[in-house]
Design a protein around this motif. Sequence first.
Motif, PDB file in Angstrom:
ATOM      1  N   UNK A  41       0.817  -1.218   0.000  1.00  0.00           N
ATOM      2  CA  UNK A  41       0.000   0.000   0.000  1.00  0.00           C
ATOM      3  C   UNK A  41       0.850   1.266   0.000  1.00  0.00           C
ATOM      4  N   UNK A  42       2.023   1.180   0.614  1.00  0.00           N
ATOM      5  CA  UNK A  42       2.770   2.385   0.945  1.00  0.00           C
ATOM      6  C   UNK A  42       3.135   3.260  -0.256  1.00  0.00           C
ATOM      7  N   UNK A  43       3.736   2.727  -1.342  1.00  0.00           N
ATOM      8  CA  UNK A  43       4.166   3.634  -2.424  1.00  0.00           C
ATOM      9  C   UNK A  43       3.041   4.495  -2.989  1.00  0.00           C
ATOM     10  N   UNK A  44       1.891   3.877  -3.243  1.00  0.00           N
ATOM     11  CA  UNK A  44       0.794   4.661  -3.814  1.00  0.00           C
ATOM     12  C   UNK A  44       0.208   5.641  -2.810  1.00  0.00           C
ATOM     13  N   UNK A  45       0.212   5.259  -1.527  1.00  0.00           N
ATOM     14  CA  UNK A  45      -0.269   6.201  -0.516  1.00  0.00           C
ATOM     15  C   UNK A  45       0.637   7.441  -0.463  1.00  0.00           C
ATOM     16  N   UNK A  46       1.924   7.235  -0.558  1.00  0.00           N
ATOM     17  CA  UNK A  46       2.848   8.379  -0.528  1.00  0.00           C
ATOM     18  C   UNK A  46       2.591   9.312  -1.697  1.00  0.00           C
ATOM     19  N   UNK A  47       2.344   8.731  -2.871  1.00  0.00           N
ATOM     20  CA  UNK A  47       2.033   9.553  -4.043  1.00  0.00           C
ATOM     21  C   UNK A  47       0.738  10.322  -3.822  1.00  0.00           C
ATOM     22  N   UNK A  48      -0.282   9.628  -3.327  1.00  0.00           N
ATOM     23  CA  UNK A  48      -1.577  10.258  -3.082  1.00  0.00           C
ATOM     24  C   UNK A  48      -1.468  11.372  -2.045  1.00  0.00           C
ATOM     25  N   UNK A  49      -0.675  11.138  -1.007  1.00  0.00           N
ATOM     26  CA  UNK A  49      -0.558  12.106   0.087  1.00  0.00           C
ATOM     27  C   UNK A  49       0.491  13.180  -0.194  1.00  0.00           C
ATOM     28  N   UNK A  50       1.228  13.061  -1.283  1.00  0.00           N
ATOM     29  CA  UNK A  50       2.285  14.007  -1.660  1.00  0.00           C
ATOM     30  C   UNK A  50       3.356  14.092  -0.567  1.00  0.00           C
ATOM     31  N   UNK A  51       3.814  12.915  -0.156  1.00  0.00           N
ATOM     32  CA  UNK A  51       4.851  12.806   0.874  1.00  0.00           C
ATOM     33  C   UNK A  51       6.164  12.423   0.195  1.00  0.00           C
ATOM     34  N   UNK A  52       7.191  13.294   0.247  1.00  0.00           N
ATOM     35  CA  UNK A  52       8.430  13.036  -0.473  1.00  0.00           C
ATOM     36  C   UNK A  52       9.539  12.397   0.367  1.00  0.00           C
ATOM     37  N   UNK A  53       9.232  12.063   1.642  1.00  0.00           N
ATOM     38  CA  UNK A  53      10.303  11.716   2.575  1.00  0.00           C
ATOM     39  C   UNK A  53       9.774  10.648   3.533  1.00  0.00           C
ATOM     40  N   UNK A  54      10.487   9.509   3.618  1.00  0.00           N
ATOM     41  CA  UNK A  54      10.096   8.400   4.493  1.00  0.00           C
ATOM     42  C   UNK A  54      11.265   8.032   5.397  1.00  0.00           C
ATOM     43  N   UNK A  55      10.960   7.813   6.666  1.00  0.00           N
ATOM     44  CA  UNK A  55      11.936   7.330   7.639  1.00  0.00           C
ATOM     45  C   UNK A  55      11.462   5.981   8.155  1.00  0.00           C
ATOM     46  N   UNK A  56      12.358   5.021   8.222  1.00  0.00           N
ATOM     47  CA  UNK A  56      12.016   3.681   8.689  1.00  0.00           C
ATOM     48  C   UNK A  56      12.350   3.536  10.168  1.00  0.00           C
ATOM     49  N   UNK A  57      11.328   3.133  10.943  1.00  0.00           N
ATOM     50  CA  UNK A  57      11.473   2.910  12.382  1.00  0.00           C
ATOM     51  C   UNK A  57      11.220   1.437  12.701  1.00  0.00           C
ATOM     52  N   UNK A  58      11.742   1.007  13.829  1.00  0.00           N
ATOM     53  CA  UNK A  58      11.350  -0.275  14.414  1.00  0.00           C
ATOM     54  C   UNK A  58      11.292  -0.083  15.920  1.00  0.00           C
ATOM     55  N   UNK A  59      10.085   0.164  16.414  1.00  0.00           N
ATOM     56  CA  UNK A  59       9.898   0.428  17.837  1.00  0.00           C
ATOM     57  C   UNK A  59       9.299  -0.764  18.582  1.00  0.00           C
ATOM     58  N   UNK A  60       9.263  -1.918  17.952  1.00  0.00           N
ATOM     59  CA  UNK A  60       8.752  -3.101  18.647  1.00  0.00           C
ATOM     60  C   UNK A  60       9.679  -3.473  19.805  1.00  0.00           C
ATOM     61  N   UNK A  61       9.125  -3.895  20.938  1.00  0.00           N
ATOM     62  CA  UNK A  61       9.948  -4.343  22.080  1.00  0.00           C
ATOM     63  C   UNK A  61      10.412  -5.782  21.859  1.00  0.00           C
ATOM     64  N   UNK A  62      11.335  -5.965  20.925  1.00  0.00           N
ATOM     65  CA  UNK A  62      11.701  -7.318  20.481  1.00  0.00           C
ATOM     66  C   UNK A  62      12.240  -8.185  21.614  1.00  0.00           C
ATOM     67  N   UNK A  63      13.054  -7.598  22.474  1.00  0.00           N
ATOM     68  CA  UNK A  63      13.671  -8.414  23.530  1.00  0.00           C
ATOM     69  C   UNK A  63      12.611  -9.029  24.431  1.00  0.00           C
ATOM     70  N   UNK A  64      11.668  -8.232  24.860  1.00  0.00           N
ATOM     71  CA  UNK A  64      10.587  -8.740  25.713  1.00  0.00           C
ATOM     72  C   UNK A  64       9.750  -9.786  24.988  1.00  0.00           C
ATOM     73  N   UNK A  65       9.416  -9.499  23.728  1.00  0.00           N
ATOM     74  CA  UNK A  65       8.578 -10.427  22.974  1.00  0.00           C
ATOM     75  C   UNK A  65       9.304 -11.751  22.748  1.00  0.00           C
TER      76      UNK A  65
END
Length: 382
Positions: free
Chosen positions: A144-168
Amino acid sequence: MIPPALTFSGARILLPEGVVQTDLCLSEGRIAGSCTGKRIDLAGYLVLPGIVDLHGDGFERHMAPRRGAMKEMADGVVASEAELAANGITTAVMAQFWSWEGGLRGPEFAEGVFRAIRQVRDSLVTDLIPQLRFETHLLDDYDLLPDRLTEWEVPYVVFNDHLPHERLAEGRKPPRLAGQALKAGRSPEKHLELLQRLHANGPQVPAALDALCAELHRRGVRLASHDDHSAEDCAAWQARGLRISEFPETAEAAEATRAAGGHVILGSPNVVRGGSHKGNASAIDLIAMGYCDALASDYHYPSPRRAALMLARSGLLDLGAAWALVSSGPARVLGLDDRGELSPGKRADLVILDAENHRVAATFAGGRVSYMSGDVAARFLA
């Protein structure tokens, strides 16, 4: 409307060669080489390039001051722009989540934020740039993401990973589970189930990111990583063509990014506080080591100005080098070569500070007033 020609006299001006007392000329929204128009006496003031904020999410409270109060989001953007301008920010990257956290950080809220930015930004003075912060383990949303960015006119994406992996991974409940679930509109049991399912996506994420980054590069989207912890983290992102690292958690990650020719963005609040609120690497230490290209507001819009001035007062950097971390440095990271310094031909983006207490007296973006308050206004109205 073409901004009027103005000549500022009597002020100390931060030019590329340093601070000098000279005239500064504005014409048709740009810094001019020769002076015409109304002359404004700014004796007792300091004029610096406008702040370019590479990453800020301090607008959330304007968009939804209370949970569920999100009906007039365009008004929230207008209020956010007023706060940005009052803090000397002339270009602002507005960072909005697409996260498993839901609520104010879910995709539905993101759509509303970006729609509101599109609706009003052409009528505002501050240059607003939308940025999406995307959680890497949301594999079901990759298509979904690429077309949503085009639709929303968003030129900049940052990738996060905030999952609490150690606990999980240990089979334990993450901290603050009930509060997170409430914000997301889920029961604690459903929220934990979602986190466990996303954590299980881990082995598939690297290959999926390879394909997604390639597609976003093809579409001309600017990409950055967030909270890199190790040289290995940085190498993986660099292999995908990412050259911007936001808020690396360690000196190792910052060094690896710079060694590969990338850009390191640090948080201004980290400088102002004297350290990270999460116990990560000190921004002041990384700046001293030469591992910083730009400072961003992160969650607090007054911090870029305060951080740059603190660095100059401490003697770690001179004013020109310190202020470059919030002006020309971030402009360079964004590829905006028309701003960031007070040179002829550049945009007339500038902030006027009271020379005694360094409070913001006025802000101009593209030669237009975005903020003005107090005694300085009488000089413009005289």
